[in-house]
Design an enzyme around this catalytic site. Structure first.
Site, mmCIF file in Angstrom:
data_model
loop_
_atom_site.group_PDB
_atom_site.id
_atom_site.type_symbol
_atom_site.label_atom_id
_atom_site.label_comp_id
_atom_site.label_asym_id
_atom_site.label_seq_id
_atom_site.Cartn_x
_atom_site.Cartn_y
_atom_site.Cartn_z
ATOM 1 N N ALA A 23 0.532 -16.488 12.145
ATOM 2 C CA ALA A 23 -0.396 -17.548 11.741
ATOM 3 C C ALA A 23 0.376 -18.789 11.303
ATOM 4 C CB ALA A 23 -1.285 -17.063 10.609
ATOM 5 N N GLY A 47 17.696 -18.380 1.712
ATOM 6 C CA GLY A 47 18.119 -18.493 3.110
ATOM 7 C C GLY A 47 17.236 -17.642 3.998
ATOM 8 N N ILE A 79 18.890 -9.970 -2.563
ATOM 9 C CA ILE A 79 19.360 -9.073 -3.613
ATOM 10 C C ILE A 79 18.296 -8.034 -3.931
ATOM 11 C CG2 ILE A 79 20.204 -8.906 -5.983
ATOM 12 C CD1 ILE A 79 21.021 -11.828 -5.797
ATOM 13 N N GLU A 131 9.819 -7.511 -2.726
ATOM 14 C CA GLU A 131 11.249 -7.597 -3.043
ATOM 15 C C GLU A 131 11.797 -9.004 -2.845
ATOM 16 O OE1 GLU A 131 14.232 -6.814 -4.745
ATOM 17 O OE2 GLU A 131 13.603 -4.819 -4.102
ATOM 18 N N LYS A 177 6.637 -15.880 -4.765
ATOM 19 C CA LYS A 177 6.875 -15.762 -6.214
ATOM 20 C C LYS A 177 5.854 -16.540 -7.023
ATOM 21 C CE LYS A 177 10.342 -19.298 -5.440
ATOM 22 N NZ LYS A 177 10.309 -19.161 -3.965
ATOM 23 N N LYS A 203 10.090 -16.413 -11.169
ATOM 24 C CA LYS A 203 10.852 -15.179 -10.948
ATOM 25 C C LYS A 203 11.061 -14.434 -12.267
ATOM 26 C CE LYS A 203 13.150 -17.262 -6.978
ATOM 27 N NZ LYS A 203 14.398 -17.853 -6.457
ATOM 28 N N VAL A 250 11.866 -12.466 -5.591
ATOM 29 C CA VAL A 250 12.639 -12.743 -6.803
ATOM 30 C C VAL A 250 14.034 -13.276 -6.533
ATOM 31 C CG1 VAL A 250 13.634 -11.706 -8.890
ATOM 32 C CG2 VAL A 250 11.329 -11.091 -8.168
ATOM 33 N N VAL A 277 12.050 -18.626 6.823
ATOM 34 C CA VAL A 277 12.021 -17.176 6.611
ATOM 35 C C VAL A 277 11.171 -16.486 7.668
ATOM 36 C CG1 VAL A 277 11.377 -15.322 5.017
ATOM 37 C CG2 VAL A 277 12.433 -17.406 4.141
ATOM 38 N N GLU A 336 15.292 -28.892 -1.508
ATOM 39 C CA GLU A 336 14.220 -29.562 -0.773
ATOM 40 C C GLU A 336 14.293 -31.070 -0.997
ATOM 41 O OE1 GLU A 336 12.197 -28.034 1.209
ATOM 42 O OE2 GLU A 336 12.648 -25.953 0.680
#
Length: 446
Positions: free
Chosen positions: A50, A314, A141, A134, A110, A210, A137, A21, A195
């Protein structure tokens, strides 16, 4: 004439974490710099990233000159701090340090929010800075902002969601290919949906975190991870999935948050939050959420039924949600104002899992002789649970019942408190003609 973006000093953005991400956040901040500056009214300058090991290989989209192992120093020279490193520490300490230094915070964490969100909210409120989350969760979306802002004038009654893409992919593969759970999990790992250690997904921890965040927002009540009743998908079998299809259902891992009112029967008012596998009728919109996609179904008194659907995970999808929050926080820096604060005015009690009202579908093996069904029905009636339907199949999933003298019953109950249903199942299991309880699944969305 210079544009507003050209006349305003750049806003300094610090990025904590450079995984899947974080890499995409860095890429979008660079590639869309001009557009973002126009939307914000000021340039956004990425001043540092970082990481734990600045010498590790990185995607070409990452400017290695921005890498630093001094996260604490980085957050103190930023206007906006974006945290995508995950885990509770050092993320919590770094965000509190950023807030104390006057930086707005955007996080996708989360686990941290579900465990100790109030500490961050209180600190941000005291410092007069924004905190946005945002992406914490449901990936790309937009669900946090609609619940927190768009539905602020309504009364949310229920939130029902598929909020973990890994488990949705696994259950979808079991339904479409007949694979068992272990095979489907291995395939999800091979494709990068799961994972190497899938525990957080398949045991429901990710979805529970979530669910806690959504419940807190929807019901203006602090809900922590410890308040969420959790059950993962490890007990779901290929046989369960096959039977679900035969009865017009699919199995989904659902996050469910409900506001319950007290009634004349003595039922307590409060908030019920739980995560578990459930049978969803094929007619319900959530039944058609396939693969690694997520969806959240919201029921509000005035707005009615709303559904939010899209990619729940993703790098690029999650980065999209992060950048939306960055733009919101940056606009407030330029134009003044502040985003919504934590709302906990309702302070509703958190109800135990036993207070949830649901329906069960129970599969059991019994002796194939007259009067057995009557004994089972009597046990249900003794606990105040009524039967909606009974099926006596001639086959188990797709295979013939091998043991002679044994019949399989499939019982669907009407809605009842979880405590009554679980006590009923225990009582039925003790009946002399009952060989075994094969499966117990809740039914939701009917």
């Amino acid at each position: 004439m210079p544009s507003a973006a050209e006349s305003h000093p750049p806003l300094r953005v610090a990025l904590l974490g450079c995984g899947v991400v974080g890499t995409q956040v860095a890429r979008l901040l660079t590639e869309q710099a001009d557009d973002l500056a126009s939307r914000v009214g000021a340039p956004l300058e990425l001043v540092g990233i970082a990481v734990r090991d600045s010498s590790a290989p990185r995607d070409a989209a990452v400017d290695r000159s921005l890498l630093t192992e001094d996260a604490a120093g980085l957050v103190e020279r930023a206007d906006i701090v974006v945290e995508v490193m995950g885990g509770t520490e050092p993320a919590r300490s770094l965000l509190l340090r950023a807030i104390e230094a006057g930086a707005a915070v955007v996080t996708a964490n989360k686990a941290l929010l579900a465990e100790d969100g109030p500490t961050l909210y209180k600190a941000a409120d005291a410092a007069g800075v924004d905190i946005y989350f945002e992406a914490a969760v449901a990936g790309a979306i937009p669900i946090v902002r609609p619940v927190r802002e768009s539905l602020a004038g309504d009364r949310v009654r229920r939130v029902l969601g598929i909020v973990n893409g890994t488990t949705n992919y696994v259950l979808d593969q079991m339904a479409s290919t007949g694979r068992d759970l272990d095979e489907a999990v291995r395939e999800a790992q091979d494709l990068g949906y799961a994972e190497a250690d899938p525990t957080a997904d398949v045991e429901g921890y990710d979805a529970a975190a979530k669910a806690a965040i959504l419940a807190s927002l929807a019901f203006h009540t602090r809900v922590s991870l410890d308040d969420v009743a959790r059950e993962g998908i490890l007990a779901v079998t290929a046989d369960d999935v096959a039977w679900a299809a035969q009865t017009g259902h699919v199995i989904k891992l659902l996050a469910i948050a409900e506001r319950r009112d007290g009634d004349a029967t003595g039922a307590e008012a409060g908030v019920s939050v739980r995560v578990h596998p459930a049978l969803v009728p094929t007619s319900h919109p959530l039944a058609n959420v396939r693969g690694s996609f997520n969806a959240v179904f919201v029921e509000a008194e005035s707005a009615g039924e709303l559904m939010f659907y899209g990619r729940g995970a993703g790098g690029a999808p999650t980065a999209s949600a992060v950048l939306g929050d960055v733009v919101s926080a940056a606009r407030h820096r330029v134009l003044g104002g502040k985003g919504p604060q934590e709302s906990t005015y309702a302070e509703l009690p958190i109800l135990p899992a036993s207070a949830a009202v649901t329906r069960y579908q129970v599969r059991l093996d019994v002796e194939d002789r007259p009067g057995v069904l009557a004994q089972v029905a009597h046990a249900l009636a003794e606990h105040g649970v009524s039967i909606e339907a009974v099926r006596q199949p001639t086959a188990r999933g797709g295979a013939d019942v091998a043991e002679p003298g044994v019949a399989e019953l499939l019982i669907t109950t009407h809605a009842a408190p979880e405590s009554a249903l679980s006590a009923t199942v225990a009582a039925v299991a003790e009946l002399e003609p009952v060989r075994t309880i094969t499966s117990v699944l809740r039914v939701e969305g009917a």
